[in-house]
Write a protein that holds these residues in place. Sequence first.
Motif, PDB file in Angstrom:
ATOM      1  N   ALA A   1      22.819 -17.788  -5.186  1.00  0.00           N
ATOM      2  CA  ALA A   1      23.532 -16.933  -4.224  1.00  0.00           C
ATOM      3  C   ALA A   1      24.109 -17.817  -3.120  1.00  0.00           C
ATOM      4  N   CYS A   2      24.853 -17.207  -2.212  1.00  0.00           N
ATOM      5  CA  CYS A   2      25.425 -17.933  -1.074  1.00  0.00           C
ATOM      6  C   CYS A   2      25.125 -17.164   0.217  1.00  0.00           C
ATOM      7  N   GLY A   3      25.082 -17.898   1.308  1.00  0.00           N
ATOM      8  CA  GLY A   3      25.009 -17.294   2.649  1.00  0.00           C
ATOM      9  C   GLY A   3      23.834 -16.351   2.820  1.00  0.00           C
ATOM     10  N   THR A   4      24.149 -15.178   3.338  1.00  0.00           N
ATOM     11  CA  THR A   4      23.113 -14.175   3.579  1.00  0.00           C
ATOM     12  C   THR A   4      22.405 -13.791   2.279  1.00  0.00           C
ATOM     13  N   SER A   5      23.162 -13.723   1.196  1.00  0.00           N
ATOM     14  CA  SER A   5      22.542 -13.358  -0.089  1.00  0.00           C
ATOM     15  C   SER A   5      21.542 -14.431  -0.517  1.00  0.00           C
ATOM     16  N   TRP A   6      21.809 -15.673  -0.148  1.00  0.00           N
ATOM     17  CA  TRP A   6      20.866 -16.767  -0.431  1.00  0.00           C
ATOM     18  C   TRP A   6      19.589 -16.554   0.389  1.00  0.00           C
TER      19      TRP A   6
ATOM     20  N   ILE B   1      22.663 -13.040  -6.810  1.00  0.00           N
ATOM     21  CA  ILE B   1      22.714 -12.010  -5.762  1.00  0.00           C
ATOM     22  C   ILE B   1      24.058 -12.104  -5.048  1.00  0.00           C
ATOM     23  N   SER B   2      24.728 -10.980  -4.906  1.00  0.00           N
ATOM     24  CA  SER B   2      26.019 -10.987  -4.212  1.00  0.00           C
ATOM     25  C   SER B   2      26.368  -9.591  -3.727  1.00  0.00           C
ATOM     26  N   GLN B   3      26.708  -9.477  -2.463  1.00  0.00           N
ATOM     27  CA  GLN B   3      27.180  -8.193  -1.946  1.00  0.00           C
ATOM     28  C   GLN B   3      28.482  -7.820  -2.622  1.00  0.00           C
ATOM     29  N   SER B   4      29.473  -8.715  -2.506  1.00  0.00           N
ATOM     30  CA  SER B   4      30.825  -8.391  -2.972  1.00  0.00           C
ATOM     31  C   SER B   4      30.951  -8.404  -4.488  1.00  0.00           C
ATOM     32  N   GLY B   5      30.116  -9.228  -5.126  1.00  0.00           N
ATOM     33  CA  GLY B   5      30.261  -9.403  -6.574  1.00  0.00           C
ATOM     34  C   GLY B   5      31.480 -10.239  -6.931  1.00  0.00           C
ATOM     35  N   GLU B   6      32.078 -10.883  -5.934  1.00  0.00           N
ATOM     36  CA  GLU B   6      33.306 -11.648  -6.176  1.00  0.00           C
ATOM     37  C   GLU B   6      33.218 -13.082  -5.675  1.00  0.00           C
ATOM     38  N   THR B   7      32.064 -13.527  -5.196  1.00  0.00           N
ATOM     39  CA  THR B   7      31.964 -14.855  -4.603  1.00  0.00           C
ATOM     40  C   THR B   7      32.177 -15.932  -5.677  1.00  0.00           C
ATOM     41  N   ALA B   8      33.206 -16.744  -5.477  1.00  0.00           N
ATOM     42  CA  ALA B   8      33.614 -17.698  -6.521  1.00  0.00           C
ATOM     43  C   ALA B   8      32.489 -18.677  -6.858  1.00  0.00           C
TER      44      ALA B   8
ATOM     45  N   GLY C   1      32.195  -4.571   7.847  1.00  0.00           N
ATOM     46  CA  GLY C   1      32.040  -5.665   8.812  1.00  0.00           C
ATOM     47  C   GLY C   1      31.944  -6.960   8.009  1.00  0.00           C
ATOM     48  N   VAL C   2      32.613  -8.006   8.482  1.00  0.00           N
ATOM     49  CA  VAL C   2      32.633  -9.235   7.683  1.00  0.00           C
ATOM     50  C   VAL C   2      31.224  -9.808   7.515  1.00  0.00           C
ATOM     51  N   VAL C   3      30.401  -9.732   8.562  1.00  0.00           N
ATOM     52  CA  VAL C   3      29.053 -10.288   8.389  1.00  0.00           C
ATOM     53  C   VAL C   3      28.134  -9.258   7.731  1.00  0.00           C
ATOM     54  N   SER C   4      27.270  -9.784   6.917  1.00  0.00           N
ATOM     55  CA  SER C   4      26.432  -8.926   6.099  1.00  0.00           C
ATOM     56  C   SER C   4      25.210  -8.439   6.881  1.00  0.00           C
ATOM     57  N   THR C   5      24.971  -7.140   6.877  1.00  0.00           N
ATOM     58  CA  THR C   5      23.795  -6.581   7.567  1.00  0.00           C
ATOM     59  C   THR C   5      23.043  -5.668   6.602  1.00  0.00           C
TER      60      THR C   5
ATOM     61  N   LEU D   1      22.080 -17.317  11.370  1.00  0.00           N
ATOM     62  CA  LEU D   1      23.419 -17.182  10.762  1.00  0.00           C
ATOM     63  C   LEU D   1      24.198 -16.057  11.435  1.00  0.00           C
ATOM     64  N   LYS D   2      23.526 -14.926  11.683  1.00  0.00           N
ATOM     65  CA  LYS D   2      24.226 -13.804  12.319  1.00  0.00           C
ATOM     66  C   LYS D   2      24.757 -14.229  13.683  1.00  0.00           C
ATOM     67  N   LEU D   3      23.909 -14.907  14.474  1.00  0.00           N
ATOM     68  CA  LEU D   3      24.344 -15.280  15.831  1.00  0.00           C
ATOM     69  C   LEU D   3      25.520 -16.245  15.771  1.00  0.00           C
ATOM     70  N   LYS D   4      25.434 -17.254  14.911  1.00  0.00           N
ATOM     71  CA  LYS D   4      26.517 -18.251  14.910  1.00  0.00           C
ATOM     72  C   LYS D   4      27.821 -17.657  14.370  1.00  0.00           C
ATOM     73  N   GLU D   5      27.711 -16.786  13.374  1.00  0.00           N
ATOM     74  CA  GLU D   5      28.930 -16.238  12.765  1.00  0.00           C
ATOM     75  C   GLU D   5      29.764 -15.422  13.741  1.00  0.00           C
ATOM     76  N   ILE D   6      29.092 -14.615  14.554  1.00  0.00           N
ATOM     77  CA  ILE D   6      29.915 -13.693  15.357  1.00  0.00           C
ATOM     78  C   ILE D   6      29.992 -14.047  16.829  1.00  0.00           C
TER      79      ILE D   6
HETATM   80  C1  F6R Z   1      27.022 -13.678   6.165  1.00  0.00           C
HETATM   81  C2  F6R Z   1      27.876 -13.399   5.044  1.00  0.00           C
HETATM   82  C3  F6R Z   1      28.077 -14.468   4.017  1.00  0.00           C
HETATM   83  C4  F6R Z   1      27.866 -13.880   2.612  1.00  0.00           C
HETATM   84  C5  F6R Z   1      28.214 -14.915   1.545  1.00  0.00           C
HETATM   85  C6  F6R Z   1      27.947 -14.394   0.156  1.00  0.00           C
HETATM   86  O1  F6R Z   1      26.980 -12.650   7.080  1.00  0.00           O
HETATM   87  O2  F6R Z   1      28.398 -12.326   4.920  1.00  0.00           O
HETATM   88  O3  F6R Z   1      27.250 -15.556   4.232  1.00  0.00           O
HETATM   89  O4  F6R Z   1      26.543 -13.480   2.503  1.00  0.00           O
HETATM   90  O5  F6R Z   1      29.568 -15.267   1.651  1.00  0.00           O
HETATM   91  O6  F6R Z   1      28.689 -13.251  -0.115  1.00  0.00           O
HETATM   92  P1  F6R Z   1      28.304 -12.259  -1.271  1.00  0.00           P
HETATM   93  O7  F6R Z   1      26.980 -11.678  -0.954  1.00  0.00           O
HETATM   94  O8  F6R Z   1      29.396 -11.238  -1.275  1.00  0.00           O
HETATM   95  O9  F6R Z   1      28.254 -13.066  -2.532  1.00  0.00           O
END
Ligand code: F6R
Length: 548
Positions: free
Chosen positions: A239-244, A286-293, A337-341, A424-429
């Motif tokens: 996974a990446c980012g928050t999903s990681w 794991i991915s929120q968007s299901g599109e993370t390259a 919202g761009v940041v994941s919650t 991550l949340k604090l630095k992102e926004i």
């Molecule tokens: C953090 C955030 C990003 C995503 C990351 C993975 O707030 O939104 O770090 O978590 O780009 O994205 P998904 O989960 O869509 O694969």
Amino acid sequence: MGIGHTRWATHGEPVDRNAHPHPSGDGRLALVHNGIIENYGPLKKELMSRGHVFDSDTDTEVLVHLLEDILKNEAVDLLEAVRLALTQVVGAYAIVVVDRDNPDHLIAARKGSPLVIGVGEDKGEYFIGSDASPIIEHTRNVIYINDFEIAEIANGELLIKTVDNEIKTPYVEHLELQLEMLEKAGYDHFMLKEIYEQPRSIRDSMRGRIYPKEGFMQLGGLKEYDEKLRHAQRIIIVACGTSWHAGLVGEYLIEEFARVPVGVEYASEFRYRNPIISEKDIVIAISQSGETADTIAAIELAKERGATILGICNVVGSTIPRMTDAGVYTHAGPEIGVVSTKAFTAQVTVLTLMALHMAHLRGKMAQTKFVELLNVLENIPKLVEETLGCDEATKYIAEEIKDATNAIFLGRGIGFPVALEGALKLKEISYIHAEGYPAAEMKHGPIALIDENMPVVVIATRNSSYEKVISNIQEVKARKGRIIAIVTKGDTAVKALADYTIEIPDADEAFLPLLATIPLQLLAYHTALLRGCNVDQPRNLAKSVTVE
Ligand code: F6R
């Protein structure tokens, strides 16, 4: 007919010259593109040698000149020109092209970047987007375009074919998304709305899956893989980012409950280091968007090596759930919202369910404990609701830290990924530089940073590492750091030491991330607001990162 594109800069700074759509040299074609054309350098050189003049610094402009070149030199129509152009292109793309000379024609194509076509109610009415959310106000009937497919809308008729010229029959899906889910519902920002939605989104992610009274749970999407899960010797989470971060929580839970070794990998790194992986392994993406390259590329590699791929995704019908063997959707609803919650807590909820399911399958948990945890889990949405009561406290603390330039977040055990997520949340926004650390690691380096200007946020709830965390707080205090502690309701020991405390309800340690993350999301939100930042669309970030 019209086309437009909000560009996330890959090649060339964000200035008008680089903005889409890009016209061809003769002004006949205009093109928008999401993705990266990796071989744009040699293509551009070749086209320049043939007299093409470029106006932008983008990789995209090369594509539209290539199309122009093909149309000028070969007796083909635009659809065929797109098909031929794409056979020369290396990289990822979702493109849409319009033609001044054929104003009733529009061509779209995809490889690696998402593309959805909405089918309107009126004949000949179509909507094209990177995902369904911008389309939903017009239609819920959508067609997901696959890699290497080209769609032509000509005189109101839709035709889909592959780059190999095979005609496809479009499959129209009806989405259940409601428009209200995509609106702010009276909140100032999507982020705040989504933070407040968490009792609902966590509940929805468990609905129909746990039955505490009957002492039973099911994950329908994984049914056919129960045997694999029962015998798996290793699990790899990518996974990446928050999903990681959710993956790190999953590692803790699966190892604790099901006693299977778990490795958590940054998808972007996994792919480039020849990982040892075989058909015996289970990979959870794991991915929120299901599109993370990056995550898609990691899945492709794991698939090549024969591993079983399970997905945890939020966006129904997106690329990752369509490429995995099986999976479990998080039912967080659209996250705007761009940041994941809310997606994070929904992912953690599903990982908790998977860990319990595996523990049960593998006979690693007594039925009484299993039922007890199902009961606690069922009650979590209520505790999250209660936790949201810390909003005022976080607002107050945000005032105190809003001028900081750095912040440290500390946690131990399952609190460590929470610290990472808070940072991550604090630095992102808010654009405050923030780092998450395992609390005990602080003394191996980061402690050098602590002085009276450094806010140190500590996850200090009453769990197995409570006493140790208190010692870490003492170490920060001795160096005059400003301590903000997340504590269990009724705590006195940490309160006596910390400058500020935020109380969260008591719950089994395994569920700490679902509660302790909430005040950190709110703290980031209020701090960013006080600093005048755009919380829903922070600079340089995109909701779906569809480039590698
Ligand atoms: C953090 C955030 C990003 C995503 C990351 C993975 O707030 O939104 O770090 O978590 O780009 O994205 P998904 O989960 O869509 O694969």
